[in-house]
Design a protein around this motif. Structure first.
Motif, PDB file in Angstrom:
ATOM      1  N   LEU A 230       1.000  -1.703  -0.133  1.00  0.00           N
ATOM      2  CA  LEU A 230       0.520   0.021  -0.171  1.00  0.00           C
ATOM      3  C   LEU A 230       1.370   1.530  -0.017  1.00  0.00           C
ATOM      4  CD1 LEU A 230      -2.743  -0.693   2.629  1.00  0.00           C
ATOM      5  CD2 LEU A 230      -2.303  -1.545   0.029  1.00  0.00           C
ATOM      6  N   ALA A 231       2.200   1.040   0.725  1.00  0.00           N
ATOM      7  CA  ALA A 231       3.089   2.452   0.687  1.00  0.00           C
ATOM      8  C   ALA A 231       3.637   1.818  -0.607  1.00  0.00           C
ATOM      9  CB  ALA A 231       3.775   2.661   1.858  1.00  0.00           C
ATOM     10  N   LEU A 232       4.209   2.892  -0.681  1.00  0.00           N
ATOM     11  CA  LEU A 232       5.359   2.924  -2.434  1.00  0.00           C
ATOM     12  C   LEU A 232       6.785   3.246  -2.269  1.00  0.00           C
ATOM     13  CD1 LEU A 232       5.585   4.342  -5.553  1.00  0.00           C
ATOM     14  CD2 LEU A 232       6.066   5.848  -4.916  1.00  0.00           C
ATOM     15  N   PHE A 233       7.598   3.598  -1.272  1.00  0.00           N
ATOM     16  CA  PHE A 233       8.837   3.308  -0.938  1.00  0.00           C
ATOM     17  C   PHE A 233       9.164   2.440   0.637  1.00  0.00           C
ATOM     18  CE2 PHE A 233       7.396   8.213  -1.503  1.00  0.00           C
ATOM     19  CZ  PHE A 233       8.046   8.183  -2.809  1.00  0.00           C
ATOM     20  N   ARG A 234      10.301   2.092   0.405  1.00  0.00           N
ATOM     21  CA  ARG A 234      10.732   1.582   1.573  1.00  0.00           C
ATOM     22  C   ARG A 234      12.159   1.921   1.933  1.00  0.00           C
ATOM     23  NH1 ARG A 234      10.444  -3.121  -2.734  1.00  0.00           N
ATOM     24  NH2 ARG A 234      12.546  -2.486  -3.247  1.00  0.00           N
ATOM     25  N   PRO A 235      12.531   1.940   3.208  1.00  0.00           N
ATOM     26  CA  PRO A 235      13.731   2.722   3.559  1.00  0.00           C
ATOM     27  C   PRO A 235      14.324   2.173   2.809  1.00  0.00           C
ATOM     28  CG  PRO A 235      12.849   1.634   5.476  1.00  0.00           C
ATOM     29  CD  PRO A 235      11.469   0.882   4.352  1.00  0.00           C
ATOM     30  N   GLY A 236      15.581   2.567   2.257  1.00  0.00           N
ATOM     31  CA  GLY A 236      16.604   2.832   1.739  1.00  0.00           C
ATOM     32  C   GLY A 236      16.673   3.756   0.295  1.00  0.00           C
ATOM     33  N   ASP A 237      15.443   3.398   0.306  1.00  0.00           N
ATOM     34  CA  ASP A 237      14.554   4.407  -1.364  1.00  0.00           C
ATOM     35  C   ASP A 237      15.536   5.017  -1.379  1.00  0.00           C
ATOM     36  OD1 ASP A 237      14.038   1.902  -2.370  1.00  0.00           O
ATOM     37  OD2 ASP A 237      11.998   2.173  -1.853  1.00  0.00           O
ATOM     38  N   ARG A 238      15.622   6.020  -2.776  1.00  0.00           N
ATOM     39  CA  ARG A 238      15.644   7.365  -3.002  1.00  0.00           C
ATOM     40  C   ARG A 238      15.185   8.432  -3.096  1.00  0.00           C
ATOM     41  NH1 ARG A 238      20.833   7.183  -6.255  1.00  0.00           N
ATOM     42  NH2 ARG A 238      20.365   4.566  -6.439  1.00  0.00           N
ATOM     43  N   VAL A 239      14.369   9.207  -3.993  1.00  0.00           N
ATOM     44  CA  VAL A 239      13.679  10.267  -4.507  1.00  0.00           C
ATOM     45  C   VAL A 239      14.304  11.485  -5.077  1.00  0.00           C
ATOM     46  CG1 VAL A 239      11.497  11.535  -3.623  1.00  0.00           C
ATOM     47  CG2 VAL A 239      11.702   9.447  -2.468  1.00  0.00           C
ATOM     48  N   ARG A 240      14.055  11.795  -6.206  1.00  0.00           N
ATOM     49  CA  ARG A 240      14.399  13.092  -7.076  1.00  0.00           C
ATOM     50  C   ARG A 240      13.174  13.962  -7.484  1.00  0.00           C
ATOM     51  NH1 ARG A 240      19.413  16.264  -8.641  1.00  0.00           N
ATOM     52  NH2 ARG A 240      20.830  15.047  -8.654  1.00  0.00           N
ATOM     53  N   PHE A 241      13.259  14.472  -6.962  1.00  0.00           N
ATOM     54  CA  PHE A 241      12.245  15.747  -6.621  1.00  0.00           C
ATOM     55  C   PHE A 241      12.224  16.555  -8.007  1.00  0.00           C
ATOM     56  CE2 PHE A 241      11.470  15.704  -2.422  1.00  0.00           C
ATOM     57  CZ  PHE A 241      10.452  15.006  -2.338  1.00  0.00           C
ATOM     58  N   ILE A 242      11.256  16.542  -9.388  1.00  0.00           N
ATOM     59  CA  ILE A 242      11.324  17.025 -10.388  1.00  0.00           C
ATOM     60  C   ILE A 242      10.698  18.880 -10.781  1.00  0.00           C
ATOM     61  CG2 ILE A 242      11.640  16.785 -13.328  1.00  0.00           C
ATOM     62  CD1 ILE A 242      13.589  15.271 -11.409  1.00  0.00           C
ATOM     63  N   PRO A 243      11.232  19.430 -11.205  1.00  0.00           N
ATOM     64  CA  PRO A 243       9.935  20.597 -11.282  1.00  0.00           C
ATOM     65  C   PRO A 243       9.386  20.494 -12.350  1.00  0.00           C
ATOM     66  CG  PRO A 243      12.552  21.553 -10.854  1.00  0.00           C
ATOM     67  CD  PRO A 243      12.477  20.020 -10.768  1.00  0.00           C
ATOM     68  N   ALA A 244       8.270  20.742 -12.404  1.00  0.00           N
ATOM     69  CA  ALA A 244       7.147  20.802 -12.966  1.00  0.00           C
ATOM     70  C   ALA A 244       6.251  22.048 -13.543  1.00  0.00           C
ATOM     71  CB  ALA A 244       5.964  19.525 -12.753  1.00  0.00           C
ATOM     72  N   SER A 245       5.494  22.556 -14.388  1.00  0.00           N
ATOM     73  CA  SER A 245       4.632  23.427 -14.444  1.00  0.00           C
ATOM     74  C   SER A 245       3.339  22.868 -14.476  1.00  0.00           C
ATOM     75  CB  SER A 245       5.190  23.775 -16.586  1.00  0.00           C
ATOM     76  OG  SER A 245       4.880  22.484 -17.179  1.00  0.00           O
ATOM     77  N   ALA A 246       2.889  23.982 -14.484  1.00  0.00           N
ATOM     78  CA  ALA A 246       1.226  23.747 -14.176  1.00  0.00           C
ATOM     79  C   ALA A 246       0.550  22.341 -15.364  1.00  0.00           C
ATOM     80  CB  ALA A 246       0.469  24.436 -13.973  1.00  0.00           C
ATOM     81  N   GLU A 247       0.636  22.828 -16.441  1.00  0.00           N
ATOM     82  CA  GLU A 247       0.247  21.789 -17.632  1.00  0.00           C
ATOM     83  C   GLU A 247       1.205  19.911 -17.266  1.00  0.00           C
ATOM     84  OE1 GLU A 247       0.287  26.073 -18.458  1.00  0.00           O
ATOM     85  OE2 GLU A 247       2.415  24.455 -18.683  1.00  0.00           O
ATOM     86  N   GLU A 248       2.336  20.519 -16.846  1.00  0.00           N
ATOM     87  CA  GLU A 248       2.692  18.951 -16.891  1.00  0.00           C
ATOM     88  C   GLU A 248       2.133  18.555 -15.594  1.00  0.00           C
ATOM     89  OE1 GLU A 248       7.438  20.219 -18.158  1.00  0.00           O
ATOM     90  OE2 GLU A 248       6.738  20.238 -16.505  1.00  0.00           O
ATOM     91  N   TYR A 249       2.190  18.834 -14.361  1.00  0.00           N
ATOM     92  CA  TYR A 249       1.604  18.622 -13.085  1.00  0.00           C
ATOM     93  C   TYR A 249      -0.002  18.393 -13.814  1.00  0.00           C
ATOM     94  CZ  TYR A 249      -0.418  18.861  -8.040  1.00  0.00           C
ATOM     95  OH  TYR A 249      -0.516  18.174  -7.074  1.00  0.00           O
ATOM     96  N   ASP A 250      -1.191  19.347 -14.140  1.00  0.00           N
ATOM     97  CA  ASP A 250      -2.042  18.322 -14.589  1.00  0.00           C
ATOM     98  C   ASP A 250      -2.079  17.644 -15.282  1.00  0.00           C
ATOM     99  OD1 ASP A 250      -3.061  21.240 -13.344  1.00  0.00           O
ATOM    100  OD2 ASP A 250      -3.618  22.084 -15.073  1.00  0.00           O
ATOM    101  N   HIS A 251      -1.322  16.794 -15.860  1.00  0.00           N
ATOM    102  CA  HIS A 251      -1.063  15.950 -17.277  1.00  0.00           C
ATOM    103  C   HIS A 251      -0.865  14.653 -16.257  1.00  0.00           C
ATOM    104  CE1 HIS A 251       0.050  13.446 -20.681  1.00  0.00           C
ATOM    105  NE2 HIS A 251       1.094  12.677 -19.781  1.00  0.00           N
TER     106      HIS A 251
END
Length: 289
Positions: A230-251
């Motif tokens: 039910l949870a996406l992550f496991r301890p030891g995973d990594r996350v990279r945040f990618i800046p998105a425009s309003a159009e990309e977010y809505d897509h």
């Protein structure tokens, strides 16, 4: 400090708190997950579950199958079997999450808090000011300039505690006082030295700087990434945040709503803490992006 010997504390007749140190550091958390992995692989019969946290491991055991003293003895042996820190490696998936900085949803949440609970400086401006950043554009560059280590899960189902791996991207901020009564699902916040993603609409106190349309907690398991958990992550995973425009977010939000979104994840990587330490020696930690 990182303890040379773990400290054990009983939690009733079924739980043991195993403390590996008393500092908030990546090195200590890496050792927590290395020891946790070895306990899962080789732990004695009678251990029911282990829950790794930032600096400790909660061990659940069946007292009818194994005694407290025997758990401590066998787990201590595994603690020492892990070996020196710089020789350790862990499997580490990396997830790429689109996020919209300084979005209208977190602004709505902030405005509601100020109107109903207490006025305060707007969250992004507060984080930028306290961390000596020139403006909000630099805040977005700094925050998105690093991979984040999944240090722990908990407090709320799917809630994740993230540590920035690049020291040039560290951000710190106090929590709300008093906390908010609600926060939008998918909100990205900073609290203390940690970053987090709100898995659902919940109360909260982290300073809000962005929002992602990508779910990290899915009780209905609609999307493929949640087929086994039910949870996406496991301890030891990594996350990279990618800046998105309003159009990309809505897509992306439309794909999530339709049930067709595929999480962007690389599952073939291992993280070497020795290589990480060597890389740290090559950078100037005082220089911001």
């Amino acid at each position: 400090m990182i303890f040379a010997e773990p400290v054990f504390r009983p939690g009733g007749d079924r739980f043991i708190e195993m403390e590996l140190g008393d500092e908030m550091s990546f090195d200590l958390n890496f050792r927590v997950h290395s020891v946790s992995g070895l306990i899962r692989e080789q732990g004695p019969a009678g251990i029911v579950e282990i829950v790794p946290e930032l600096t400790s491991i909660m061990i659940s055991y069946d007292f009818e199958r194994i005694s407290y003293a025997d758990v401590v003895t066998e787990v201590t042996a595994l603690f020492h079997a892990v070996g020196p820190l710089d020789g350790l490696e862990l499997d580490s998936r990396i997830f790429y999450l689109p996020i919209r900085y300084f979005d209208p949803w977190t602004r709505e949440c902030y405005d509601d808090y100020c109107a109903k609970i207490a006025p305060k400086e707007r969250d992004p401006e507060l984080v930028a000011r306290l961390n000596g950043l020139a403006d909000l554009a630099q805040l977005a560059r700094v925050h998105s300039g690093t991979d984040y280590w999944v240090a722990a899960l908990g407090f709320y189902p799917g809630l994740v505690s993230l540590m920035p791996l690049d020291p040039r991207c560290r951000l710190t901020a106090p929590k709300y006082d008093p906390p908010r009564t609600w926060t939008y699902k998918g909100t990205i916040g900073i609290g203390g030295a940690l970053c987090s993603i709100y898995p659902d609409r919940t109360p909260g106190g982290y300073q809000m700087i962005a929002r992602t349309p990508v779910p990290i907690w899915d009780p209905a398991q609609r999307l493929a990434a949640f087929a086994e958990s039910l949870a996406l992550f496991r301890p030891g995973d990594r996350v990279r945040f990618i800046p998105a425009s309003a159009e990309e977010y809505d897509h992306v939000a439309a794909q999530v709503e339709a049930g067709t979104y595929l999480h962007n994840v690389a599952e073939y990587q291992r993280f070497s803490i020795g290589n990480y330490h060597r890389w740290l020696g090559t950078i100037d930690e005082t220089v911001r992006f």
